[in-house]
Scaffold this motif. Sequence first.
Motif, PDB file in Angstrom:
ATOM      1  N   UNK A  74      17.246 -29.850  13.471  1.00  0.00           N
ATOM      2  CA  UNK A  74      15.845 -29.752  13.084  1.00  0.00           C
ATOM      3  C   UNK A  74      15.176 -28.588  13.801  1.00  0.00           C
ATOM      4  N   UNK A  75      14.443 -27.776  13.048  1.00  0.00           N
ATOM      5  CA  UNK A  75      13.658 -26.707  13.653  1.00  0.00           C
ATOM      6  C   UNK A  75      12.463 -27.291  14.406  1.00  0.00           C
ATOM      7  N   UNK A  76      11.952 -26.595  15.424  1.00  0.00           N
ATOM      8  CA  UNK A  76      10.899 -27.166  16.278  1.00  0.00           C
ATOM      9  C   UNK A  76       9.634 -27.569  15.541  1.00  0.00           C
ATOM     10  N   UNK A  77       9.255 -26.829  14.509  1.00  0.00           N
ATOM     11  CA  UNK A  77       7.992 -27.112  13.835  1.00  0.00           C
ATOM     12  C   UNK A  77       8.025 -28.283  12.878  1.00  0.00           C
ATOM     13  N   UNK A  78       9.183 -28.898  12.709  1.00  0.00           N
ATOM     14  CA  UNK A  78       9.329 -29.983  11.737  1.00  0.00           C
ATOM     15  C   UNK A  78       8.993 -31.322  12.397  1.00  0.00           C
ATOM     16  N   UNK A  79       8.049 -32.093  11.840  1.00  0.00           N
ATOM     17  CA  UNK A  79       7.709 -33.403  12.422  1.00  0.00           C
ATOM     18  C   UNK A  79       8.914 -34.337  12.446  1.00  0.00           C
ATOM     19  N   UNK A  80       9.079 -35.047  13.553  1.00  0.00           N
ATOM     20  CA  UNK A  80      10.264 -35.905  13.708  1.00  0.00           C
ATOM     21  C   UNK A  80      10.200 -37.162  12.836  1.00  0.00           C
ATOM     22  N   UNK A  81       9.006 -37.493  12.316  1.00  0.00           N
ATOM     23  CA  UNK A  81       8.882 -38.682  11.467  1.00  0.00           C
ATOM     24  C   UNK A  81       8.965 -38.347   9.987  1.00  0.00           C
ATOM     25  N   UNK A  82       9.432 -37.165   9.654  1.00  0.00           N
ATOM     26  CA  UNK A  82       9.666 -36.806   8.268  1.00  0.00           C
ATOM     27  C   UNK A  82      10.613 -37.838   7.637  1.00  0.00           C
ATOM     28  N   UNK A  83      10.323 -38.322   6.426  1.00  0.00           N
ATOM     29  CA  UNK A  83      11.155 -39.376   5.817  1.00  0.00           C
ATOM     30  C   UNK A  83      12.649 -39.046   5.791  1.00  0.00           C
ATOM     31  N   UNK A  84      12.998 -37.792   5.540  1.00  0.00           N
ATOM     32  CA  UNK A  84      14.431 -37.463   5.481  1.00  0.00           C
ATOM     33  C   UNK A  84      15.089 -37.585   6.856  1.00  0.00           C
ATOM     34  N   UNK A  85      14.322 -37.363   7.938  1.00  0.00           N
ATOM     35  CA  UNK A  85      14.882 -37.517   9.281  1.00  0.00           C
ATOM     36  C   UNK A  85      14.955 -38.985   9.676  1.00  0.00           C
ATOM     37  N   UNK A  86      13.942 -39.749   9.306  1.00  0.00           N
ATOM     38  CA  UNK A  86      13.972 -41.200   9.544  1.00  0.00           C
ATOM     39  C   UNK A  86      15.177 -41.806   8.840  1.00  0.00           C
ATOM     40  N   UNK A  87      15.400 -41.401   7.589  1.00  0.00           N
ATOM     41  CA  UNK A  87      16.533 -41.933   6.820  1.00  0.00           C
ATOM     42  C   UNK A  87      17.861 -41.548   7.463  1.00  0.00           C
ATOM     43  N   UNK A  88      17.963 -40.313   7.959  1.00  0.00           N
ATOM     44  CA  UNK A  88      19.202 -39.885   8.615  1.00  0.00           C
ATOM     45  C   UNK A  88      19.507 -40.755   9.819  1.00  0.00           C
ATOM     46  N   UNK A  89      18.487 -40.999  10.650  1.00  0.00           N
ATOM     47  CA  UNK A  89      18.713 -41.846  11.826  1.00  0.00           C
ATOM     48  C   UNK A  89      19.102 -43.262  11.418  1.00  0.00           C
ATOM     49  N   UNK A  90      18.479 -43.779  10.373  1.00  0.00           N
ATOM     50  CA  UNK A  90      18.806 -45.133   9.897  1.00  0.00           C
ATOM     51  C   UNK A  90      20.234 -45.215   9.384  1.00  0.00           C
ATOM     52  N   UNK A  91      20.760 -44.118   8.881  1.00  0.00           N
ATOM     53  CA  UNK A  91      22.139 -44.085   8.384  1.00  0.00           C
ATOM     54  C   UNK A  91      23.135 -43.663   9.457  1.00  0.00           C
ATOM     55  N   UNK A  92      22.665 -43.535  10.684  1.00  0.00           N
ATOM     56  CA  UNK A  92      23.568 -43.211  11.788  1.00  0.00           C
ATOM     57  C   UNK A  92      23.963 -41.754  11.875  1.00  0.00           C
ATOM     58  N   UNK A  93      23.233 -40.879  11.197  1.00  0.00           N
ATOM     59  CA  UNK A  93      23.542 -39.445  11.254  1.00  0.00           C
ATOM     60  C   UNK A  93      22.875 -38.853  12.499  1.00  0.00           C
ATOM     61  N   UNK A  94      23.621 -38.176  13.366  1.00  0.00           N
ATOM     62  CA  UNK A  94      23.011 -37.571  14.555  1.00  0.00           C
ATOM     63  C   UNK A  94      21.969 -36.528  14.166  1.00  0.00           C
ATOM     64  N   UNK A  95      20.797 -36.626  14.778  1.00  0.00           N
ATOM     65  CA  UNK A  95      19.715 -35.660  14.549  1.00  0.00           C
ATOM     66  C   UNK A  95      19.513 -34.888  15.851  1.00  0.00           C
ATOM     67  N   UNK A  96      19.725 -33.587  15.783  1.00  0.00           N
ATOM     68  CA  UNK A  96      19.662 -32.757  16.988  1.00  0.00           C
ATOM     69  C   UNK A  96      18.848 -31.500  16.680  1.00  0.00           C
ATOM     70  N   UNK A  97      19.012 -30.475  17.500  1.00  0.00           N
ATOM     71  CA  UNK A  97      18.229 -29.251  17.355  1.00  0.00           C
ATOM     72  C   UNK A  97      19.030 -28.055  17.854  1.00  0.00           C
ATOM     73  N   UNK A  98      18.534 -26.859  17.531  1.00  0.00           N
ATOM     74  CA  UNK A  98      19.181 -25.642  18.018  1.00  0.00           C
ATOM     75  C   UNK A  98      19.187 -25.607  19.536  1.00  0.00           C
ATOM     76  N   UNK A  99      18.083 -26.021  20.160  1.00  0.00           N
ATOM     77  CA  UNK A  99      17.987 -25.990  21.620  1.00  0.00           C
ATOM     78  C   UNK A  99      19.008 -26.928  22.250  1.00  0.00           C
ATOM     79  N   UNK A 100      19.101 -28.120  21.721  1.00  0.00           N
ATOM     80  CA  UNK A 100      20.061 -29.090  22.266  1.00  0.00           C
ATOM     81  C   UNK A 100      21.495 -28.606  22.066  1.00  0.00           C
TER      82      UNK A 100
END
Length: 456
Positions: A74-100
């Motif tokens: 995820x790019x820094x400017x993208x809200x972490x509660x975006x539905x597609x990110x919430x869905x990814x976490x619910x499906x067990x998909x790791x959500x990370x960032x360029x910095x991490x």
Amino acid sequence: MDLAGKRITVVGLAREGTALVRFLVARGADVTISDHKPATALQEYLSRIGELPVRLSVGANRVEDTIGADMVLVSPGVPRQLPCLVAAREHGVPVSSETRLFFELCPAPIVGVTGSNGKTTTTTLVGEILRAAGRQVFVGGNIGLPLIDQLDLITAESWVVLELSSFQLELMNASPHVAAITNVTPNHLDRHVTLEAYFDAKLNIVRHQKPDDVAVLNWDDRLSREAAAHSPGRVVFHSQTTGLDEGVCLDGQWIVARCNGDAQRVLSITDLKLLGRHNVENSLCATGLALGAGAGIEAVTSVLSCFTGVEHRLEPVAEQNGVRFYNDSIATSPERTIAALEALPGPLIVLMGGRSKHLSLEGLADVALRTCKAVIAFGEAGAELEQAISTAKRTRGVDAPLTRRVGPLDEALEEARRLAQPGDAVVLSPACTSFDAFVDFEERGQAFKRLVLDQA
């Protein structure tokens, strides 16, 4: 980390996203780009990707692009509660960032700087000090270019110095070897909602340190001082107001570093080229960071004595007909503009405006009444800024400073020229973000400089 064949979705194609895409493709990943903007609005970034073999999914952030991935970045400017990110976490998909990802792959020790104000100057100072100490140094993060593109050039003998925003720190599970929180004041509350949540994101810069790591914290700032309780590393404080037994502080006019009962003079603050008390604070912090990274006093002194500042931060642009022009476009919060108004010699004509962060303007209005000849409010926040200054004038029963509201930045500069007289200083110090008219503060600052110099 083997990325070959991994299905990776990059959410948000901005400066960091494009660098990330190039890096991932070079390592054999199967990359999908997800951005809510249409392709026509992304041409600048798409041109940097060229003909790379990626799947483009634009116009919306689609759930199917994230739940079927092996990893989402995820790019820094993208809200972490975006539905597609919430869905990814619910499906067990790791959500990370360029910095991490960079922290996981970087072989070099990292110095990290965060805070509400002073990050860019402090980060740049530390990079210059480490270079003066003979190190190979890479400076980036929230300034300059993303360093993930340069990982192949970074070795275990290099040093990396990163400016880290609260957005970049949100997803972090690692902390730099040497880290600083310059100060914490309300900021980005449109994203974090509360000061507590904003501070919690900042704490990730020290929260995951190891016992042999170093946290450089500001004794004069309550929240930075409180961060000491969250770092497992060695804490080094700095202070302008308190004589510390250990740490970096002022002894009269001298910056002094104290460690294990030994005190070393670094430089008299009268020899600093940087303007303002806030830059004394930045210099103290940079000294603590550089010493924590193993640089010698000589390298610190040599840089502090000649460093004149960074682009877009109290940057002298020109002197025309006896009027001085300064670019302080990086001042995207009231606190930063206050620091500029208190640092510059007057009489001052200040250009404030852009997109509001909905922060209190009361303190800024008080300082403007004391320091400014005129305030020119522009952009989306023009009415809000004009109202704040007018309310302060009524409350105190004064007529100054002169207040004008205009449209875009070019009109603000035109009005400033009309009002300015020899001996005055005109400063762009917006106290707001640039997003009503520009991509970022850098684009705004460049536009201001062009407007000034076009009249040379």
